[in-house]
Design an enzyme around this catalytic site. Structure first.
Site, PDB file in Angstrom:
ATOM      1  CB  THR A 301      15.275 -11.600   1.210  1.00 31.89           C
ATOM      2  OG1 THR A 301      14.385 -12.671   1.532  1.00 31.89           O
ATOM      3  CG2 THR A 301      15.948 -11.104   2.466  1.00 31.89           C
ATOM      4  CE  LYS A 305      12.609 -12.836  -2.299  1.00 37.90           C
ATOM      5  NZ  LYS A 305      12.378 -14.254  -2.589  1.00 37.90           N
ATOM      6  CG  ASP A 345      13.898 -17.364  -5.865  1.00 39.34           C
ATOM      7  OD1 ASP A 345      15.016 -17.675  -5.405  1.00 39.34           O
ATOM      8  OD2 ASP A 345      13.056 -16.717  -5.220  1.00 39.34           O
ATOM      9  CB  ALA A 370      -0.551 -20.440  -5.444  1.00 41.58           C
ATOM     10  NE  ARG A 393      -3.250 -22.698   3.575  1.00 37.91           N
ATOM     11  CZ  ARG A 393      -2.480 -22.225   4.536  1.00 37.91           C
ATOM     12  NH1 ARG A 393      -2.247 -22.963   5.618  1.00 37.91           N
ATOM     13  NH2 ARG A 393      -1.902 -21.051   4.437  1.00 37.91           N
ATOM     14  N   GLY A 480      16.084 -28.219  -1.448  1.00 34.01           N
ATOM     15  CA  GLY A 480      16.004 -26.761  -1.514  1.00 34.01           C
ATOM     16  C   GLY A 480      17.364 -26.096  -1.475  1.00 34.01           C
TER      17      GLY A 480
HETATM   18  P1  NAP Z   1       4.700 -17.414   0.316  1.00 26.56           P
HETATM   19  O1  NAP Z   1       4.649 -16.462  -0.821  1.00 26.56           O
HETATM   20  O2  NAP Z   1       4.288 -16.947   1.651  1.00 26.56           O
HETATM   21  O3  NAP Z   1       3.768 -18.676  -0.073  1.00 26.56           O
HETATM   22  C1  NAP Z   1       3.560 -19.709   0.838  1.00 26.56           C
HETATM   23  C2  NAP Z   1       2.847 -20.870   0.177  1.00 26.56           C
HETATM   24  O4  NAP Z   1       2.803 -21.938   1.117  1.00 26.56           O
HETATM   25  C3  NAP Z   1       1.406 -20.533  -0.196  1.00 26.56           C
HETATM   26  O5  NAP Z   1       1.068 -21.238  -1.356  1.00 26.56           O
HETATM   27  C4  NAP Z   1       0.641 -21.086   1.018  1.00 26.56           C
HETATM   28  O6  NAP Z   1      -0.690 -21.456   0.711  1.00 26.56           O
HETATM   29  C5  NAP Z   1       1.424 -22.319   1.319  1.00 26.56           C
HETATM   30  N1  NAP Z   1       1.258 -22.796   2.665  1.00 26.56           N
HETATM   31  C6  NAP Z   1       1.753 -22.218   3.795  1.00 26.56           C
HETATM   32  N2  NAP Z   1       1.405 -22.955   4.864  1.00 26.56           N
HETATM   33  C7  NAP Z   1       0.674 -24.005   4.411  1.00 26.56           C
HETATM   34  C8  NAP Z   1       0.054 -25.118   5.033  1.00 26.56           C
HETATM   35  N3  NAP Z   1       0.105 -25.279   6.347  1.00 26.56           N
HETATM   36  N4  NAP Z   1      -0.582 -26.012   4.260  1.00 26.56           N
HETATM   37  C9  NAP Z   1      -0.633 -25.849   2.938  1.00 26.56           C
HETATM   38  N5  NAP Z   1      -0.071 -24.832   2.270  1.00 26.56           N
HETATM   39  C10 NAP Z   1       0.579 -23.907   3.009  1.00 26.56           C
HETATM   40  O7  NAP Z   1       6.152 -18.027   0.495  1.00 26.56           O
HETATM   41  P2  NAP Z   1       7.297 -18.225  -0.601  1.00 26.56           P
HETATM   42  O8  NAP Z   1       8.164 -17.036  -0.615  1.00 26.56           O
HETATM   43  O9  NAP Z   1       6.685 -18.680  -1.882  1.00 26.56           O
HETATM   44  O10 NAP Z   1       8.162 -19.398   0.068  1.00 26.56           O
HETATM   45  C11 NAP Z   1       7.631 -20.717   0.167  1.00 26.56           C
HETATM   46  C12 NAP Z   1       8.721 -21.657   0.622  1.00 26.56           C
HETATM   47  O11 NAP Z   1       9.722 -21.743  -0.374  1.00 26.56           O
HETATM   48  C13 NAP Z   1       9.472 -21.196   1.866  1.00 26.56           C
HETATM   49  O12 NAP Z   1       8.838 -21.678   3.002  1.00 26.56           O
HETATM   50  C14 NAP Z   1      10.867 -21.756   1.691  1.00 26.56           C
HETATM   51  O13 NAP Z   1      10.993 -22.956   2.395  1.00 26.56           O
HETATM   52  C15 NAP Z   1      10.962 -22.012   0.224  1.00 26.56           C
HETATM   53  N6  NAP Z   1      12.013 -21.171  -0.407  1.00 26.56           N
HETATM   54  C16 NAP Z   1      13.068 -21.808  -0.964  1.00 26.56           C
HETATM   55  C17 NAP Z   1      14.073 -21.074  -1.566  1.00 26.56           C
HETATM   56  C18 NAP Z   1      15.267 -21.774  -2.133  1.00 26.56           C
HETATM   57  O14 NAP Z   1      16.138 -21.122  -2.716  1.00 26.56           O
HETATM   58  N7  NAP Z   1      15.349 -23.078  -2.003  1.00 26.56           N
HETATM   59  C19 NAP Z   1      13.981 -19.672  -1.643  1.00 26.56           C
HETATM   60  C20 NAP Z   1      12.880 -19.058  -1.069  1.00 26.56           C
HETATM   61  C21 NAP Z   1      11.890 -19.823  -0.460  1.00 26.56           C
HETATM   62  P3  NAP Z   1      -1.880 -20.378   0.778  1.00 26.56           P
HETATM   63  O15 NAP Z   1      -1.837 -19.629  -0.510  1.00 26.56           O
HETATM   64  O16 NAP Z   1      -3.089 -21.196   0.949  1.00 26.56           O
HETATM   65  O17 NAP Z   1      -1.607 -19.507   1.964  1.00 26.56           O
END
Ligand code: NAP
Length: 517
Positions: A301, A305, A345, A370, A393, A480
């Site tokens: 993690t 990754k 995932d 994204a 965003r 989730g």
């Molecule tokens: P990441 O690569 O950092 O991507 C974050 C995403 O969230 C980007 O698209 C970002 O937009 C957007 N974002 C963040 N803050 C925002 C805001 N205030 N308004 C609008 N968009 C916003 O993170 P990730 O690894 O993909 O993880 C995203 C989420 O997935 C985590 O927060 C977690 O809750 C969830 N998750 C779930 C699992 C599961 O097994 N259920 C596993 C891992 C993660 P920009 O591109 O504009 O910055």
């Protein structure tokens, strides 16, 4: 077998006696009496009282550590020497003497004399470095062997990085007699846990929080209940989570709880892997070049990754589904040290969707976000025939994924399209709505309808504002936690070759994340 040893450091006789009794309740194999921690060493009687009490409960090590090697109070050598000599007479099972002291003719002569007069007492020859690894562990061990071949060699050094542990494992692997090699500090924790696997004669565990005698010691309760110390042996398979930070991961509780229920001979470790790609690559090389250590795989993690993806792409075999994702969260290692990489995932998102909707073919899906999770979710949707639009965003990132997966994309500001275009599936892959911002939702409530399936990948909290609004609109919902459980089930099978215990995974995660609901 590795003896679990509770060290006791107290400033007075009364506190020593009290702590010995408390430690005894936790049934250690050995109690180490760190008599240097006494504020004052007076007559021989005071140590006698402590030693006699401890002997009632366990085998004992008597130590009166030299200040030069981490001892407390800087007691003069004459006093420390007297304490050690008396420990022979009192029937201590082990006497710990620093190699540097034993190498002086006076110590050697008297200790050797007492060892022959008290044959039930064994000598532990020790060397410590609280700052960093020794320049050459082999040299220290050679000196110990030359000084007293049948003594138990004890070498403790600070690991400033988890990669510093491997020299210690090598020394244990090639040992000629009973030996203790432990790595201090947070980066060395695994050396303490896997002591029975690496052949350590003993390992130390504290009787409770803030009672440790050296940095990185876990409590005896953590060692036994979380890491199942008593069931670790030379055949135990090793697994772990590669992360930085690693302290809050639920994975050790999930895996070790599952191993406990199934009888799988494994232990799952928190692996604090600091640094970037060079440190990651070195760790994987360290593991794969030592098949005798028995590492069978890792969860991966933040922030590794991508490092994991690149390592397995270059040196192992990547699962085809992980190829376009550029990141993996699972590395399996076979008996020859070959690595395979997966991104669970993908299945984590796909399985709950299929369960809820049957087929995804022809369905219209809106993915919000994204980032890393979005990629796995979009790949699962597109590969299963869903017509997918990415809302983000930062529009440039949405465009990159749109091109990669050949799907439509738009700004998150245009999310009213979600209603007008009659999407069947809405999936939030942003962190919007996550603790502490639980009053936020990436999609306005009025865009949700009863015809939709709304999936929030956020699992902390489990019932997000988005999911509450979806339920109020009579939409089907997926949380989730369901995704987390599914990806964990998939990963468990890839790492162990056995079916996961879904009940244990759900229980651990619910206990961890429902607190915030
Ligand atoms: P990441 O690569 O950092 O991507 C974050 C995403 O969230 C980007 O698209 C970002 O937009 C957007 N974002 C963040 N803050 C925002 C805001 N205030 N308004 C609008 N968009 C916003 O993170 P990730 O690894 O993909 O993880 C995203 C989420 O997935 C985590 O927060 C977690 O809750 C969830 N998750 C779930 C699992 C599961 O097994 N259920 C596993 C891992 C993660 P920009 O591109 O504009 O910055």
């Amino acid at each position: 077998m590795s003896y679990i040893t509770i060290p006791i450091c107290e400033p007075t006789i009364e506190k020593f006696i009290e702590s010995i009794r408390l430690a005894a309740e936790q049934k250690p194999d050995i109690i180490e009496l760190r008599l240097d921690s006494l504020n004052e060493i007076r007559s021989g009687d005071m140590t006698a009282e402590i030693v006699k009490e401890a002997k009632k409960h366990a085998r004992i090590i008597v130590t009166c550590r030299d200040g030069a090697e981490g001892g407390e109070n800087n007691h003069p050598w004459e006093k420390r020497f007297t304490v050690l000599m008396q420990a022979f007479v009192l029937g201590a099972d082990f006497i710990d003497v620093e190699l540097a002291n034993y190498e002086t003719p006076f110590f050697k002569e008297h200790i050797d004399d007492h060892l022959s007069r008290y044959p039930d007492t064994k000598l532990i020859l020790s060397a410590h470095n609280f700052k960093e690894p020794f320049a050459s562990l082999e040299n220290i061990y050679t000196r110990m062997q030359a000084a007293k071949p049948n003594a138990i060699a004890k070498i403790a050094y600070r690991a400033n990085h988890i990669n510093d542990c491997f020299a210690g494992f090598d020394l244990l692997h090639n040992r000629k007699s009973d030996m203790i090699v432990l790595c201090m500090g947070p980066a060395g924790v695994i050396s303490r846990i896997i002591a029975p696997k690496t052949g350590n004669f003993l390992t130390f565990a504290s009787m409770g929080e803030s009672k440790e005698s050296a940095p990185g010691q876990l409590t005896i309760k953590q060692m036994r209940s979380l890491f199942r110390f008593d069931s670790i042996n030379q055949d135990t398979k090793l697994y772990g989570i590669l992360a930085n930070p690693v302290g809050h991961s639920a994975s050790p509780a999930i895996y070790n709880g599952s191993f406990n229920a199934s009888g799988h001979n494994g232990v799952y470790l928190p692996l604090l892997l600091e640094g970037g790609k060079p440190e990651f690559d070195l760790f994987l090389n360290n593991v794969t070049s030592r098949p005798w250590l028995g590492f069978k795989g890792f969860s991966v993690t933040i922030p590794h990754k991508t490092n994991a993806f690149e390592y397995v792409r270059d040196f192992g075999t990547l699962d085809a589904k992980a190829m376009p994702l550029g990141a993996i969260n699972t590395i399996a290692i076979d008996a020859d040290g070959n690595t395979s990489g997966y991104n669970t995932d993908y299945a984590g998102a796909l399985n709950p969707l299929k369960k809820a909707m049957g087929t995804l073919a022809g369905k219209k899906a809106a993915v919000i976000g994204a980032g890393g999770v979005s990629k796995a979710v979009i790949a699962a949707l597109v590969n299963n025939g869903a017509r997918t639009t990415i809302f983000n965003r930062t529009i440039e990132k949405a465009a990159v994924l749109g091109r990669l997966f050949n799907c439509d994309f738009a700004s998150i500001d245009s999310s009213e399209r979600i209603k007008t275009e009659a999407f069947d599936i809405i999936i939030n892959c942003t962190s919007v709505g996550m603790t502490p911002n639980t009053d936020q939702s990436p999609v306005p409530a009025q865009t949700l309808t009863s015809a939709m399936t709304v999936f929030d990948t956020v699992y902390n909290p489990v019932e997000t504002k988005l999911l509450k609004a979806a339920a109020a609109a009579a939409a089907a919902t997926i949380n989730g936690l369901e995704m987390f459980v599914e990806q964990a089930v998939e990963q468990y099978k890839l790492l162990t070759g056995e079916n996961a215990n879904r009940g244990i995974i759900e229980k651990v995660l619910r206990e961890k994340f429902l607190i915030n609901n």
